[in-house]
Design a protein around this motif. Structure first.
Motif, short mmCIF file in Angstrom:
data_model
loop_
_atom_site.label_atom_id
_atom_site.label_comp_id
_atom_site.label_asym_id
_atom_site.label_seq_id
_atom_site.Cartn_x
_atom_site.Cartn_y
_atom_site.Cartn_z
N LEU A 28 44.37 132.27 117.82
CA LEU A 28 45.43 131.96 116.86
C LEU A 28 45.43 130.45 116.65
CD1 LEU A 28 46.37 134.80 117.93
CD2 LEU A 28 48.70 134.03 117.51
N SER A 29 45.23 130.02 115.43
CA SER A 29 45.25 128.59 115.11
C SER A 29 46.57 128.22 114.47
CB SER A 29 44.10 128.23 114.16
OG SER A 29 42.85 128.27 114.82
N ILE A 30 47.21 127.17 115.00
CA ILE A 30 48.43 126.60 114.43
C ILE A 30 48.02 125.29 113.77
CG2 ILE A 30 50.80 125.88 114.84
CD1 ILE A 30 50.34 128.75 115.68
N LEU A 31 48.07 125.25 112.45
CA LEU A 31 47.56 124.09 111.71
C LEU A 31 48.69 123.30 111.07
CD1 LEU A 31 44.43 125.62 109.95
CD2 LEU A 31 44.58 124.57 112.21
N GLY A 32 48.57 121.99 111.13
CA GLY A 32 49.55 121.12 110.51
C GLY A 32 49.13 119.68 110.63
N ASP A 33 49.79 118.83 109.87
CA ASP A 33 49.50 117.40 109.92
C ASP A 33 49.95 116.82 111.26
OD1 ASP A 33 48.40 117.26 107.37
OD2 ASP A 33 50.36 116.94 106.43
N ASN A 34 49.51 115.59 111.55
CA ASN A 34 49.97 114.90 112.75
C ASN A 34 51.48 114.75 112.72
OD1 ASN A 34 47.42 114.51 113.89
ND2 ASN A 34 47.08 112.60 112.79
N ILE A 66 47.56 125.12 129.61
CA ILE A 66 47.31 124.23 128.47
C ILE A 66 46.13 123.30 128.74
CG2 ILE A 66 48.92 122.42 129.26
CD1 ILE A 66 49.78 122.20 126.26
N VAL A 67 45.32 123.10 127.71
CA VAL A 67 44.22 122.12 127.71
C VAL A 67 44.48 121.20 126.53
CG1 VAL A 67 41.75 121.77 127.46
CG2 VAL A 67 42.59 123.74 128.75
N ALA A 68 44.59 119.91 126.80
CA ALA A 68 44.98 118.98 125.74
C ALA A 68 44.27 117.65 125.91
CB ALA A 68 46.49 118.76 125.76
N ASP A 69 44.24 116.89 124.81
CA ASP A 69 43.59 115.59 124.87
C ASP A 69 44.40 114.59 125.68
OD1 ASP A 69 45.60 115.47 122.96
OD2 ASP A 69 44.55 113.98 121.74
N TYR A 70 45.69 114.90 125.96
CA TYR A 70 46.54 113.99 126.72
C TYR A 70 46.68 114.40 128.19
CZ TYR A 70 49.81 117.68 125.32
OH TYR A 70 50.39 118.90 125.07
N ILE A 71 45.94 115.45 128.61
CA ILE A 71 45.96 115.88 130.01
C ILE A 71 44.54 115.78 130.54
CG2 ILE A 71 46.45 117.75 131.62
CD1 ILE A 71 48.42 118.86 129.59
N ASN A 72 44.34 115.02 131.60
CA ASN A 72 43.00 114.84 132.15
C ASN A 72 43.03 114.87 133.67
OD1 ASN A 72 41.22 114.08 129.71
ND2 ASN A 72 42.98 112.71 129.48
N ALA A 73 41.98 115.45 134.24
CA ALA A 73 41.81 115.40 135.70
C ALA A 73 41.48 113.96 136.09
CB ALA A 73 40.69 116.34 136.13
N VAL A 136 45.31 130.71 126.81
CA VAL A 136 44.90 129.31 126.94
C VAL A 136 45.32 128.57 125.68
CG1 VAL A 136 42.97 127.71 127.19
CG2 VAL A 136 42.98 129.88 128.46
N PHE A 137 46.14 127.53 125.85
CA PHE A 137 46.67 126.74 124.74
C PHE A 137 45.84 125.48 124.58
CE2 PHE A 137 49.98 129.59 125.91
CZ PHE A 137 50.80 129.77 124.80
N LEU A 138 45.11 125.39 123.50
CA LEU A 138 44.26 124.22 123.21
C LEU A 138 45.03 123.31 122.26
CD1 LEU A 138 40.91 126.12 122.52
CD2 LEU A 138 41.63 125.09 124.68
N ASP A 139 45.68 122.30 122.83
CA ASP A 139 46.52 121.40 122.04
C ASP A 139 45.72 120.17 121.65
OD1 ASP A 139 48.55 120.08 120.80
OD2 ASP A 139 49.86 119.92 122.54
N GLU A 140 45.16 120.20 120.44
CA GLU A 140 44.28 119.11 119.98
C GLU A 140 43.20 118.82 121.01
OE1 GLU A 140 44.45 117.80 117.04
OE2 GLU A 140 46.48 117.96 116.28
N ALA A 141 42.68 119.89 121.64
CA ALA A 141 41.75 119.73 122.76
C ALA A 141 40.42 119.11 122.37
CB ALA A 141 41.52 121.07 123.44
N THR A 142 40.06 119.20 121.09
CA THR A 142 38.80 118.61 120.65
C THR A 142 38.98 117.24 120.03
OG1 THR A 142 38.97 119.75 118.52
CG2 THR A 142 37.75 120.88 120.27
N THR A 169 45.50 124.37 118.29
CA THR A 169 46.10 123.49 117.29
C THR A 169 45.12 122.38 116.92
OG1 THR A 169 47.10 121.92 118.85
CG2 THR A 169 48.43 123.83 118.23
N SER A 170 45.20 121.99 115.67
CA SER A 170 44.36 120.88 115.22
C SER A 170 44.85 120.43 113.85
CB SER A 170 42.89 121.31 115.13
OG SER A 170 42.09 120.24 114.68
N HIS A 171 44.60 119.15 113.55
CA HIS A 171 44.80 118.69 112.18
C HIS A 171 43.48 118.71 111.42
CE1 HIS A 171 43.82 115.12 114.64
NE2 HIS A 171 43.13 114.75 113.58
#
Length: 218
Positions: A28-34, A66-73, A136-142, A169-171
């Motif tokens: 399921l893709s949730i699309l929207g602007d930043n 959740i996997v996101a660009d703001y969460i890192n090991a 698995v929630f991919l929040d701007e993961a790429t 999610t992605s823009h």
């Protein structure tokens, strides 16, 4: 699983009557602007913030990660240190998972900071799968990934979506086109979330049209 809710903060509604039809497997893709509220919807589904109205099943919280660009090991630990914290037995038994496991195992003696951005994302997804997560929630993961690493992640997501559910999610609307996902579009002007018609070929121009107008006009 169907959910219906209003999302926002402190009685300020961002989107009303959000209806999501969540399958047992798929994307399921949730699309929207930043800044349009994509992460807010994820946080609501994961029980991090409560819905203003409606009910969110606890299953999404219990079996979601959740996997996101703001969460890192931490970059200073080795991959093997993370793997040693995981259960020895995994309930995941499919070919794609085994391919990921082999890639992760090949990097077990590397520090996390030595991994490519795509390898880090795969490690994060792998950890969630081993822990038995089904959502698995991919929040701007790429976000910020170069073409090679982005394709690596998206290809594995497509393969794994045969077994579990990915919320994406992605823009970058082209990602949703590539994933051939079920698309929900955030329309701030009408405070609505519109599902892209399943019988219409996915086109970026049509996604943008729906986002502005709050409805699909063929």
């Amino acid at each position: 699983m169907k959910v219906q809710f209003d999302v926002g903060y402190h009685d300020k509604i961002l989107y009303q009557n959000v209806e999501l039809d969540i399958p047992e497997k798929g994307i399921l893709s949730i699309l929207g602007d930043n800044g349009s509220g994509k992460s807010t919807i994820f946080k609501t589904l994961l029980h991090i913030i409560p819905p203003i109205h409606g009910f969110i099943p606890k299953e999404l919280d219990k079996y979601g990660g959740i996997v996101a660009d703001y969460i890192n090991a931490p970059g200073e630990v080795k991959v093997r240190d993370i793997l040693n914290l995981l259960p020895k037995e995994s309930r995941v038994e499919n070919v794609t998972f085994q391919q990921i496991a082999k890639r992760i195992e090949n990097n077990r003696n590397k520090y996390v900071f030595q991994l490519s951005s795509g390898q880090k994302r795969m490690l994060e997804i792998y950890v969630l799968l081993v822990l038995g997560k089904k959502y698995v929630f991919l929040d701007e993961a790429t976000n910020g990934l170069d073409y090679t690493n982005k394709k690596l992640v998206l290809d594995y997501v497509k393969e794994l979506s045969q077994y579990i559910v990915f919320f994406h999610t992605s823009h970058d609307f082209n990602e949703a086109v590539y994933l051939s996902s079920t698309i929900y579009i955030l329309c701030p002007n009408t405070k609505s979330v519109v599902m892209y018609p399943s019988n219409i070929p996915i086109e970026v121009d049509k996604i943008q049209q729906i986002m502005i107008e709050g409805e699909f006009n063929g």
